[in-house]
Design a protein around this motif. Structure first.
Motif, short mmCIF file in Angstrom:
data_model
loop_
_atom_site.label_atom_id
_atom_site.label_comp_id
_atom_site.label_asym_id
_atom_site.label_seq_id
_atom_site.Cartn_x
_atom_site.Cartn_y
_atom_site.Cartn_z
N VAL A 69 80.60 49.17 17.76
CA VAL A 69 79.18 48.89 17.54
C VAL A 69 78.40 50.19 17.40
O VAL A 69 77.54 50.33 16.53
CB VAL A 69 78.64 48.04 18.72
CG1 VAL A 69 77.13 48.07 18.75
CG2 VAL A 69 79.13 46.62 18.61
N TYR A 70 78.74 51.19 18.22
CA TYR A 70 78.03 52.46 18.18
C TYR A 70 78.22 53.15 16.83
O TYR A 70 77.28 53.62 16.20
CB TYR A 70 78.53 53.36 19.31
CG TYR A 70 77.92 54.72 19.32
CD1 TYR A 70 78.68 55.85 19.04
CD2 TYR A 70 76.58 54.90 19.62
CE1 TYR A 70 78.12 57.11 19.06
CE2 TYR A 70 76.01 56.16 19.64
CZ TYR A 70 76.78 57.26 19.35
OH TYR A 70 76.24 58.51 19.35
N LEU A 71 79.50 53.18 16.35
CA LEU A 71 79.77 53.87 15.10
C LEU A 71 79.18 53.14 13.90
O LEU A 71 78.81 53.75 12.91
CB LEU A 71 81.27 54.02 14.90
CG LEU A 71 81.97 55.01 15.81
CD1 LEU A 71 83.44 55.03 15.49
CD2 LEU A 71 81.40 56.40 15.63
N HIS A 72 79.12 51.82 13.99
CA HIS A 72 78.73 51.05 12.82
C HIS A 72 77.23 50.81 12.74
O HIS A 72 76.68 50.67 11.66
CB HIS A 72 79.46 49.71 12.84
CG HIS A 72 79.47 49.00 11.53
ND1 HIS A 72 80.19 49.46 10.44
CD2 HIS A 72 78.85 47.88 11.11
CE1 HIS A 72 80.00 48.65 9.43
NE2 HIS A 72 79.20 47.69 9.80
N PHE A 73 76.56 50.74 13.90
CA PHE A 73 75.15 50.37 13.87
C PHE A 73 74.21 51.44 14.39
O PHE A 73 73.03 51.39 14.13
CB PHE A 73 74.92 49.11 14.72
CG PHE A 73 75.56 47.89 14.15
CD1 PHE A 73 76.66 47.32 14.75
CD2 PHE A 73 75.07 47.32 12.99
CE1 PHE A 73 77.26 46.20 14.22
CE2 PHE A 73 75.66 46.20 12.45
CZ PHE A 73 76.76 45.64 13.08
N VAL A 74 74.71 52.41 15.16
CA VAL A 74 73.79 53.32 15.84
C VAL A 74 73.88 54.74 15.31
O VAL A 74 72.87 55.37 15.04
CB VAL A 74 74.06 53.30 17.37
CG1 VAL A 74 73.20 54.31 18.08
CG2 VAL A 74 73.80 51.93 17.92
N LYS A 75 75.10 55.25 15.16
CA LYS A 75 75.25 56.68 14.88
C LYS A 75 75.07 56.97 13.40
O LYS A 75 75.92 56.60 12.58
CB LYS A 75 76.65 57.13 15.33
CG LYS A 75 76.93 58.57 15.03
CD LYS A 75 76.37 59.45 16.12
CE LYS A 75 76.55 60.91 15.76
NZ LYS A 75 75.35 61.48 15.17
N ILE A 76 73.97 57.61 13.06
CA ILE A 76 73.72 57.93 11.65
C ILE A 76 74.29 59.31 11.36
O ILE A 76 73.98 60.28 12.06
CB ILE A 76 72.21 57.91 11.36
CG1 ILE A 76 71.68 56.50 11.58
CG2 ILE A 76 71.94 58.33 9.95
CD1 ILE A 76 70.24 56.35 11.25
N ASP A 77 75.11 59.41 10.34
CA ASP A 77 75.75 60.66 9.99
C ASP A 77 74.86 61.51 9.09
O ASP A 77 74.68 62.70 9.28
CB ASP A 77 77.04 60.34 9.24
CG ASP A 77 78.15 61.24 9.65
OD1 ASP A 77 79.20 61.19 9.03
OD2 ASP A 77 77.94 62.03 10.61
N GLN A 78 74.32 60.87 8.07
CA GLN A 78 73.56 61.60 7.08
C GLN A 78 72.50 60.69 6.47
O GLN A 78 72.74 59.51 6.25
CB GLN A 78 74.51 62.06 5.97
CG GLN A 78 73.81 62.79 4.86
CD GLN A 78 74.76 63.15 3.76
OE1 GLN A 78 75.88 63.55 4.02
NE2 GLN A 78 74.31 63.01 2.54
N GLU A 79 71.33 61.27 6.26
CA GLU A 79 70.28 60.51 5.58
C GLU A 79 69.87 61.28 4.35
O GLU A 79 69.67 62.49 4.42
CB GLU A 79 69.08 60.34 6.49
CG GLU A 79 69.29 59.26 7.50
CD GLU A 79 68.07 59.03 8.35
OE1 GLU A 79 67.53 57.92 8.28
OE2 GLU A 79 67.66 59.96 9.05
N SER A 80 69.71 60.58 3.23
CA SER A 80 69.32 61.32 2.03
C SER A 80 68.21 60.59 1.32
O SER A 80 68.09 59.36 1.38
CB SER A 80 70.51 61.51 1.11
OG SER A 80 70.88 60.29 0.55
N LEU A 81 67.41 61.39 0.63
CA LEU A 81 66.27 60.87 -0.10
C LEU A 81 66.46 61.30 -1.55
O LEU A 81 66.53 62.49 -1.83
CB LEU A 81 65.00 61.49 0.47
CG LEU A 81 63.69 60.88 0.05
CD1 LEU A 81 63.50 59.59 0.78
CD2 LEU A 81 62.56 61.83 0.41
N LEU A 82 66.55 60.36 -2.47
CA LEU A 82 66.73 60.68 -3.88
C LEU A 82 65.43 60.36 -4.60
O LEU A 82 64.95 59.22 -4.55
CB LEU A 82 67.87 59.83 -4.45
CG LEU A 82 68.21 60.04 -5.92
CD1 LEU A 82 68.82 61.40 -6.11
CD2 LEU A 82 69.17 58.97 -6.38
#
Lengths: 187, 576
Positions: free
Chosen positions: A71-84
């Protein structure tokens, strides 16, 4: 253009005159904290087993650890956010989670009114965050929605200006430069 | 700087050289390419075909430019393509050029009267034509309500999806036809069809007609005067099974109607009702097979009477406890005995009736269990009705206790006013002062004292039976909630989202492909599917849902005053 921080890294790429991508990468999952969490859960389970002599406690602890990790890896931990940002098409925000899941939202250019830095009071500090103002289709002058960008939580709170669950900036001046870069790309 | 967007279908990337056919949207400066017409062709026939397509689809389809796919750049071909620009005049004229072993395409725009002196930047967006044609765009919540938005406010994506969806006629011909026009588009790989689907479509018409006839017969029987006499119609309105059956009848009528669904929400609604009915009946038959195997229903009927006996015995014990010294409280002996004996006699009557019915219970239950084949929801409604019937005496006790308590409270409040020298003015709906005679005051005070000291006894009986009644209400409410859930869940939409997620689109997402300086920007447009939460919210089936009528505050007030509570309100019920 790359900026290295204690907690996050910002990267800006320009694909063409009308298309730019800003990506913010967060710290990956640390082995230290993962092992600490697992050990504490299993120690508690062992202690309960010693108290109750019921082996179901141990299997329940393993189950909880596995489910909690997924649950933590799939719903909580954000690796990277990008804005295009693509001129005359729109703005696309992507969050990719540690398990590989990607959440994408695309906002068309006709709905974007402006890009601003907003202030908010969070706990005992005033923080600044970047957000997009959306136009109301029925009333072109009013704002219908405020969409905050970059939702990650910084791992360490050493920097001065944390975002609300957001990344860090070293100074407000740099933030303004960033917004002006985005604005020239967008509008 | 003006940006020109060209939406190119990815299925035409390997097409041979020819003309680009599509729709030009001047407000957004974008060209949507729908197909490629191959050489050889006669310009007059192409123009005629396109005008026919324009008339049928109401989409302004025209020749937008040329497409060349060759090994090396040939001078003669490029001159020929430029000459074509003079035959099919279109402003602006797009020339797409692809070399066979290169990923990057070159695109040039020729404008006779350039509006801006600066160079236009070109963005190439690839899209999957089949998926865009089949998908339905769900704009965000605040846009769906505005039906009359102006053209410049309209979503660009909605126009793109609309254009591709309406051009189905264009996709009928492909390059393997013998006609004068040879097109390449998503169906050039071959037209998809399924024999089973075609057979089902043919068979559905007579089945629908038969179903409509049967349903009209059933509904005429239900509406006949025989069933509308006073006691019967009261019973029908109280039984939840009848409501559920009526609801399902409505659903069947919706499915079996001959009219084709006009738009997408109606089609999805019909499909959802159909799949939900199928699932319901399947679950019901599963339940039935489980019940009738090993004669479980016989065991159930055998345990029903002992359970009713056990409940009655528990109630008798409870009443004996109340008649003694309950929780250490001292009751008024006379009133206690009266109430206790009255309720005990009631229970005795109830048990006698149950024992009278006991030989028939198994048979009744056996036949009632057969109705589970109509669906799991019907079986659950029957269960809820059986619980209501078995706990009817608790309901009666609650009503007796509540009425007594209510009378007592009203009497007390009125006499309390008399105690203080005031009176309730019915005309003015307020409390006024009043001068009473001495004997009125004397009797009033006496009655007030009597009622006050009898209050704990009545209050205790009321409390105990209200708690029991609330327990039964909560159990029934949970069963109804489950029935509601099965009724309103849009199973077909969820399955569609799982298997063919491109059909339900929340929006699009873009991915930047490999770039090369000097060549136009290449983007890949993919469909962003709707999240499961929004799918359920958008396509929820309407039900006769039951929800709490009162807020917590008014419920507590009613309980305190002793008013009868009916906590669940059905949508169709009149307000009382």
């Amino acid at each position: 253009m790359e900026e290295r921080e204690d907690c996050i890294a910002l990267q800006c790429r320009q694909y063409s005159a009308s298309c730019r991508e800003f990506s913010v990468r967060c710290q990956p999952v640390q082995l230290r904290s993962l092992s600490a969490a697992t050990c504490s859960v299993w120690l508690a389970a062992y202690w309960l087993f010693v108290l109750t002599q019921n082996s179901m406690v141990l299997s329940a602890a393993i189950f909880i650890t596995l489910i909690g990790l997924i649950v933590y890896l799939h719903f909580v931990k954000i690796d990277q956010e990008s804005l295009l940002v693509i001129a005359s098409l729109g703005i696309q925000m992507t969050s990719s989670y540690a398990s590989g899941k990607e959440n994408t939202t695309f906002i068309e250019m006709s709905r974007v009114k402006d890009v601003v830095i907003n202030e908010a009071i969070y706990m005992q500090k005033v923080i600044y965050y970047l957000c997009i103002l959306l136009r109301d289709p029925l009333d072109p002058q009013s704002v219908s929605e405020v969409v905050p960008l970059f939702q990650q939580r910084p791992r360490t709170m050493e920097s001065e200006l944390p975002f609300p669950k957001g990344g860090c900036f070293r100074a407000r001046v740099q933030a303004h430069c960033w917004v002006s870069v985005m604005k020239t790309a967008v509008l | 700087m003006v940006v020109l967007k060209v939406f190119f279908p990815s299925c035409c990337s390997s097409a041979e050289s020819g003309l680009l056919v599509g729709h030009w949207i001047p407000e957004q400066n974008s060209a949507v390419i729908l197909a490629v017409v191959h050489f050889p062709f006669i310009p007059v026939q192409v123009k005629q075909y396109l005008s026919e397509v324009r008339q049928v689809t109401q989409v302004n389809v025209s020749v937008l430019g040329t497409w060349s796919n060759c090994k090396k750049k040939e001078e003669s071909l490029s001159e020929f393509l430029e000459d074509l620009g003079t035959i099919f005049s279109h402003e602006p004229w797009i020339q797409l050029c692809k070399e066979t072993d290169s990923k990057f395409w070159s695109c040039s725009i020729i404008q006779k009267h350039p509006s801006t002196p600066k160079e236009d930047e070109i963005i190439l967006v690839y899209y999957d034509q089949r998926k865009v044609m089949l998908s339905h765009l769900h704009p965000p919540g605040n846009l769906t309500n505005s039906t009359d938005h102006k053209a410049e406010d309209a979503s660009k994506l909605a126009i793109l999806f609309d254009t591709v969806a309406k051009s189905k006629v264009l996709f009928m011909k492909d390059r393997y036809d013998d006609g004068p026009i040879k097109l390449t588009h998503w169906q050039s790989e071959g037209v998809e069809a399924s024999i089973i689907v075609e057979l089902m479509k043919q068979a559905s018409i007579p089945v629908c007609m038969l179903l409509t006839f049967l349903l009209s017969f059933v509904s005429s029987v239900c509406k006949s005067r025989v069933l509308k006499f006073w006691p019967l119609c009261f019973i029908w309105s109280k039984l939840s099974t009848c409501e559920q059956l009526g609801h399902r009848l409505e659903h069947l009528q919706v499915i079996s109607s001959n009219r084709k669904a006009q738009n997408q929400p109606q089609l999805m609604r019909k499909a959802n009702i159909f799949v939900s009915l199928l699932a319901d009946v399947a679950l019901g038959i599963l339940l039935m097979s489980w019940l009738y195997r090993k004669n479980r229903i016989g065991h159930l009927a055998d345990t029903l009477i002992p359970v009713a006996d056990h409940v009655a015995k528990e109630l008798q014990d409870l009443l004996q406890w109340l008649m003694g010294v309950p929780a250490g409280l001292k009751m008024n002996r006379a009133l206690d005995q009266v109430l206790g004996r009255f309720f005990l006699y009631h229970i005795h009557l109830w048990i006698s009736y149950i024992h009278l019915m006991s030989p028939f219970i198994e048979m009744i239950l056996w036949y009632v269990g057969l109705s589970a084949c109509l669906g799991l929801t019907v079986a659950l409604s029957i269960l809820s009705d059986i619980i209501a019937l078995l706990t009817f005496h608790i309901y009666c006790f609650y009503v007796y206790g509540a009425r007594l308590y209510c009378l007592k409270i009203y009497g007390l409040s009125s006499l309390w006013r008399l105690f203080r020298g005031k009176k309730w003015n019915v005309l003015r709906q307020r409390v006024d002062s009043c001068s009473y005679d001495l004997d009125q005051l004397f009797i009033g005070t006496l009655l007030f004292t009597i009622l006050l000291f009898l209050l704990p006894t009545t209050a205790l009986y009321y409390l105990v039976f209200t708690l029991l009644r609330l327990l039964v209400v909560v159990v029934q409410g949970l069963i109804h909630l489950l029935v509601d859930l099965i009724d309103s869940l849009p199973l077909y939409s969820i399955l569609l989202r799982l298997c063919r997620s491109y059909r339900l689109a929340a929006g699009v997402k873009f991915r930047v492909l490999e770039q090369k300086t000097g060549k136009p920007l290449r983007l890949l447009m993919q469909i962003n599917p709707l999240s499961y939460g929004s799918v359920v919210q958008t396509y929820r089936l309407p039900t006769y849902s039951c929800y709490p009528k009162d807020s917590w505050g008014s419920l507590c007030k009613k309980l305190f005053l002793g008013e009868l509570i009916y906590p669940w309100k059905h949508k169709g019920e009149k307000q009382d």
